[in-house]
Design a protein around this motif. Sequence first.
Motif, PDB file in Angstrom:
ATOM      1  N   PRO A 253       0.836  -1.207   0.000  1.00 44.42           N
ATOM      2  CA  PRO A 253       0.000   0.000   0.000  1.00 44.42           C
ATOM      3  C   PRO A 253       0.867   1.252   0.000  1.00 44.42           C
ATOM      4  CG  PRO A 253       0.079  -0.968   2.196  1.00 44.42           C
ATOM      5  CD  PRO A 253       0.768  -1.928   1.283  1.00 44.42           C
ATOM      6  N   SER A 254       0.523   2.203  -0.825  1.00 41.18           N
ATOM      7  CA  SER A 254       1.211   3.491  -0.872  1.00 41.18           C
ATOM      8  C   SER A 254       0.336   4.471  -1.633  1.00 41.18           C
ATOM      9  CB  SER A 254       2.572   3.364  -1.575  1.00 41.18           C
ATOM     10  OG  SER A 254       2.404   3.117  -2.961  1.00 41.18           O
ATOM     11  N   LEU A 255       0.678   5.735  -1.563  1.00 42.48           N
ATOM     12  CA  LEU A 255      -0.063   6.730  -2.337  1.00 42.48           C
ATOM     13  C   LEU A 255       0.084   6.454  -3.826  1.00 42.48           C
ATOM     14  CD1 LEU A 255       0.691  10.062  -0.425  1.00 42.48           C
ATOM     15  CD2 LEU A 255      -1.099   8.365  -0.015  1.00 42.48           C
ATOM     16  N   GLU A 256       1.278   6.038  -4.242  1.00 42.72           N
ATOM     17  CA  GLU A 256       1.524   5.789  -5.658  1.00 42.72           C
ATOM     18  C   GLU A 256       0.718   4.604  -6.167  1.00 42.72           C
ATOM     19  OE1 GLU A 256       5.226   4.805  -8.754  1.00 42.72           O
ATOM     20  OE2 GLU A 256       5.596   5.008  -6.600  1.00 42.72           O
ATOM     21  N   THR A 257       0.731   3.473  -5.420  1.00 50.78           N
ATOM     22  CA  THR A 257       0.017   2.290  -5.906  1.00 50.78           C
ATOM     23  C   THR A 257      -1.488   2.455  -5.823  1.00 50.78           C
ATOM     24  OG1 THR A 257       0.190   1.210  -3.718  1.00 50.78           O
ATOM     25  CG2 THR A 257       1.922   0.730  -5.343  1.00 50.78           C
ATOM     26  N   ALA A 258      -1.960   3.283  -4.879  1.00 52.93           N
ATOM     27  CA  ALA A 258      -3.400   3.581  -4.829  1.00 52.93           C
ATOM     28  C   ALA A 258      -3.804   4.445  -6.014  1.00 52.93           C
ATOM     29  CB  ALA A 258      -3.752   4.280  -3.520  1.00 52.93           C
ATOM     30  N   MET A 259      -2.944   5.386  -6.390  1.00 54.03           N
ATOM     31  CA  MET A 259      -3.266   6.315  -7.459  1.00 54.03           C
ATOM     32  C   MET A 259      -3.205   5.651  -8.824  1.00 54.03           C
ATOM     33  SD  MET A 259      -1.716  10.155  -8.056  1.00 54.03           S
ATOM     34  CE  MET A 259      -0.067   9.567  -7.669  1.00 54.03           C
ATOM     35  N   ASN A 260      -2.224   4.734  -9.025  1.00 56.89           N
ATOM     36  CA  ASN A 260      -2.064   4.140 -10.365  1.00 56.89           C
ATOM     37  C   ASN A 260      -2.885   2.871 -10.570  1.00 56.89           C
ATOM     38  OD1 ASN A 260      -0.629   2.009  -9.145  1.00 56.89           O
ATOM     39  ND2 ASN A 260       1.382   2.875  -9.651  1.00 56.89           N
ATOM     40  N   GLY A 261      -3.638   2.459  -9.551  1.00 55.62           N
ATOM     41  CA  GLY A 261      -4.534   1.322  -9.698  1.00 55.62           C
ATOM     42  C   GLY A 261      -3.912  -0.029  -9.445  1.00 55.62           C
ATOM     43  N   GLU A 262      -2.647  -0.070  -9.030  1.00 54.77           N
ATOM     44  CA  GLU A 262      -1.986  -1.350  -8.786  1.00 54.77           C
ATOM     45  C   GLU A 262      -2.454  -2.009  -7.489  1.00 54.77           C
ATOM     46  OE1 GLU A 262       2.205  -0.840  -8.814  1.00 54.77           O
ATOM     47  OE2 GLU A 262       2.317  -0.197 -10.907  1.00 54.77           O
ATOM     48  N   TYR A 263      -2.829  -1.199  -6.512  1.00 57.82           N
ATOM     49  CA  TYR A 263      -3.162  -1.738  -5.193  1.00 57.82           C
ATOM     50  C   TYR A 263      -4.639  -2.112  -5.155  1.00 57.82           C
ATOM     51  CZ  TYR A 263      -3.311  -2.136  -0.085  1.00 57.82           C
ATOM     52  OH  TYR A 263      -3.457  -2.600   1.203  1.00 57.82           O
ATOM     53  N   THR A 264      -4.924  -3.313  -5.608  1.00 57.54           N
ATOM     54  CA  THR A 264      -6.299  -3.802  -5.627  1.00 57.54           C
ATOM     55  C   THR A 264      -6.424  -4.996  -4.688  1.00 57.54           C
ATOM     56  OG1 THR A 264      -5.830  -5.243  -7.512  1.00 57.54           O
ATOM     57  CG2 THR A 264      -6.649  -3.053  -8.001  1.00 57.54           C
ATOM     58  N   PRO A 265      -7.580  -5.206  -4.098  1.00 63.04           N
ATOM     59  CA  PRO A 265      -8.834  -4.441  -4.261  1.00 63.04           C
ATOM     60  C   PRO A 265      -9.041  -3.396  -3.166  1.00 63.04           C
ATOM     61  CG  PRO A 265      -9.293  -6.460  -3.093  1.00 63.04           C
ATOM     62  CD  PRO A 265      -7.799  -6.446  -3.324  1.00 63.04           C
ATOM     63  N   LEU A 266      -7.968  -2.992  -2.481  1.00 59.52           N
ATOM     64  CA  LEU A 266      -8.147  -2.182  -1.277  1.00 59.52           C
ATOM     65  C   LEU A 266      -7.957  -0.683  -1.467  1.00 59.52           C
ATOM     66  CD1 LEU A 266      -6.573  -4.507   1.457  1.00 59.52           C
ATOM     67  CD2 LEU A 266      -8.971  -4.234   0.790  1.00 59.52           C
ATOM     68  N   ALA A 267      -7.679  -0.220  -2.688  1.00 53.58           N
ATOM     69  CA  ALA A 267      -7.714   1.227  -2.940  1.00 53.58           C
ATOM     70  C   ALA A 267      -9.171   1.644  -3.115  1.00 53.58           C
ATOM     71  CB  ALA A 267      -6.901   1.570  -4.179  1.00 53.58           C
ATOM     72  N   ARG A 268      -9.559   2.750  -2.510  1.00 55.48           N
ATOM     73  CA  ARG A 268     -10.976   3.145  -2.507  1.00 55.48           C
ATOM     74  C   ARG A 268     -11.112   4.656  -2.437  1.00 55.48           C
ATOM     75  NH1 ARG A 268     -12.716   2.554   3.835  1.00 55.48           N
ATOM     76  NH2 ARG A 268     -10.696   3.145   4.695  1.00 55.48           N
ATOM     77  N   PRO A 269     -12.199   5.196  -2.982  1.00 52.44           N
ATOM     78  CA  PRO A 269     -12.450   6.626  -2.867  1.00 52.44           C
ATOM     79  C   PRO A 269     -12.992   6.980  -1.483  1.00 52.44           C
ATOM     80  CG  PRO A 269     -14.230   5.580  -4.069  1.00 52.44           C
ATOM     81  CD  PRO A 269     -13.198   4.508  -3.814  1.00 52.44           C
ATOM     82  N   LEU A 270     -12.738   8.196  -1.058  1.00 58.67           N
ATOM     83  CA  LEU A 270     -13.275   8.738   0.186  1.00 58.67           C
ATOM     84  C   LEU A 270     -14.176   9.924  -0.147  1.00 58.67           C
ATOM     85  CD1 LEU A 270     -10.025   8.732   2.387  1.00 58.67           C
ATOM     86  CD2 LEU A 270     -11.767   6.939   2.198  1.00 58.67           C
ATOM     87  N   PHE A 271     -15.207  10.128   0.678  1.00 62.60           N
ATOM     88  CA  PHE A 271     -16.241  11.100   0.353  1.00 62.60           C
ATOM     89  C   PHE A 271     -16.568  12.013   1.529  1.00 62.60           C
ATOM     90  CE2 PHE A 271     -17.133   7.044  -1.786  1.00 62.60           C
ATOM     91  CZ  PHE A 271     -17.176   7.421  -3.117  1.00 62.60           C
ATOM     92  N   THR A 272     -17.123  13.159   1.208  1.00 64.75           N
ATOM     93  CA  THR A 272     -17.922  13.901   2.173  1.00 64.75           C
ATOM     94  C   THR A 272     -19.255  14.206   1.506  1.00 64.75           C
ATOM     95  OG1 THR A 272     -17.872  15.632   3.865  1.00 64.75           O
ATOM     96  CG2 THR A 272     -17.255  16.295   1.629  1.00 64.75           C
ATOM     97  N   TYR A 273     -20.321  14.196   2.302  1.00 66.60           N
ATOM     98  CA  TYR A 273     -21.673  14.480   1.816  1.00 66.60           C
ATOM     99  C   TYR A 273     -22.172  15.738   2.504  1.00 66.60           C
ATOM    100  CZ  TYR A 273     -21.904   9.869  -0.331  1.00 66.60           C
ATOM    101  OH  TYR A 273     -21.667   8.757  -1.119  1.00 66.60           O
ATOM    102  N   ALA A 274     -22.662  16.674   1.722  1.00 62.86           N
ATOM    103  CA  ALA A 274     -23.253  17.898   2.268  1.00 62.86           C
ATOM    104  C   ALA A 274     -24.769  17.806   2.181  1.00 62.86           C
ATOM    105  CB  ALA A 274     -22.769  19.121   1.500  1.00 62.86           C
ATOM    106  N   ALA A 275     -25.448  18.269   3.234  1.00 62.07           N
ATOM    107  CA  ALA A 275     -26.901  18.395   3.169  1.00 62.07           C
ATOM    108  C   ALA A 275     -27.226  19.605   2.303  1.00 62.07           C
ATOM    109  CB  ALA A 275     -27.479  18.564   4.569  1.00 62.07           C
ATOM    110  N   GLN A 276     -27.949  19.391   1.211  1.00 57.93           N
ATOM    111  CA  GLN A 276     -28.232  20.499   0.297  1.00 57.93           C
ATOM    112  C   GLN A 276     -28.907  21.650   1.023  1.00 57.93           C
ATOM    113  OE1 GLN A 276     -30.518  19.475  -3.179  1.00 57.93           O
ATOM    114  NE2 GLN A 276     -30.110  21.418  -4.179  1.00 57.93           N
TER     115      GLN A 276
END
Length: 329
Positions: A253-276
Amino acid sequence: MVREPTSGGGRGVSRRGFLAVAGAGATAGLSGCLGSNPIAAVGGDPREVAIAGSSTVFPVAEAIAAAFDEERSDVTVSISQTGSGGGFSNFFCPGMTDLNNASREISEGEIEQCGDNGITPIEFTVATDALTVVVNPEADWIDCLTVDELREIWRADGAQRWSDVREEWPDEEFEFYGADTTSGTFDYFVEAVIGEDANHRSNYYATERDRTIVQGVQGNRHAIGYFGFSFYSENPDSIKAVAIDAGDGCVSPSLETAMNGEYTPLARPLFTYAAQQSLAEPEVRDFVRFFIERAATDIVSEVGYVPITEEVRDENLQRLEEAVAEVTG
């Protein structure tokens, strides 16, 4: 600065309730309030932004809120670590917070709960994480796990001893540390590793406090745990990250392998949700805009995650402006 938000914009009671519950509940402990407010000093009402949700996203939100405070000392940003699901169900969807951080997408049930309370969640991607499996540094027998082995370790009725996974490994019981069931990290791990035909084991130390997982793994040679990469990056010398083999060899795991898609299946997007509905308040939309813009900068990589691209940033900003126009136009 830890401060109970006061009334403002017709939402004071719910925000006060948010902080009261967060401060009292074991699973929703208040992690911090950021902001120094000159208005409060002279008896006026401070302007506030209330946030709950994911402990994984918390370091990003905390860093960006601190940067926001340097520019907008008239606004208090209150952040609580409740887990993605705990934040949605207990605070965001009931209308007690303006934003909810999440380490997985909002569920259909949560969307329905929000709708029942007149809350419209607006999704923004704010980073990419390399969900990290960690062991004690003295566990010199392990450097890499296949996805199948990781599943065997963490599924219900799976391996109980290291030697159950590979016979040459120690004949010693695991000590398990992982995300609580209210956590988006738990949900993502189940989806990516455990699968639909099995359940996550229940005999493990479950917590929303990722630093508790760090301490547990540090303290036992036979421990294993998992959490967001940020918490590993804070402790690279006292815990060991395990590489994952998804079929094409071991990838750490690293920033590079998460960004280039090599680190599967544990690379994932993170979110914030705003109440409209909260975006009608200038301080909320100003903070959300600031959050989105800073999510594309090094402030995200400095806390251990991959920043969003300029393209994603611009898509987020367009979505924000469209949502703002609907509630202010």
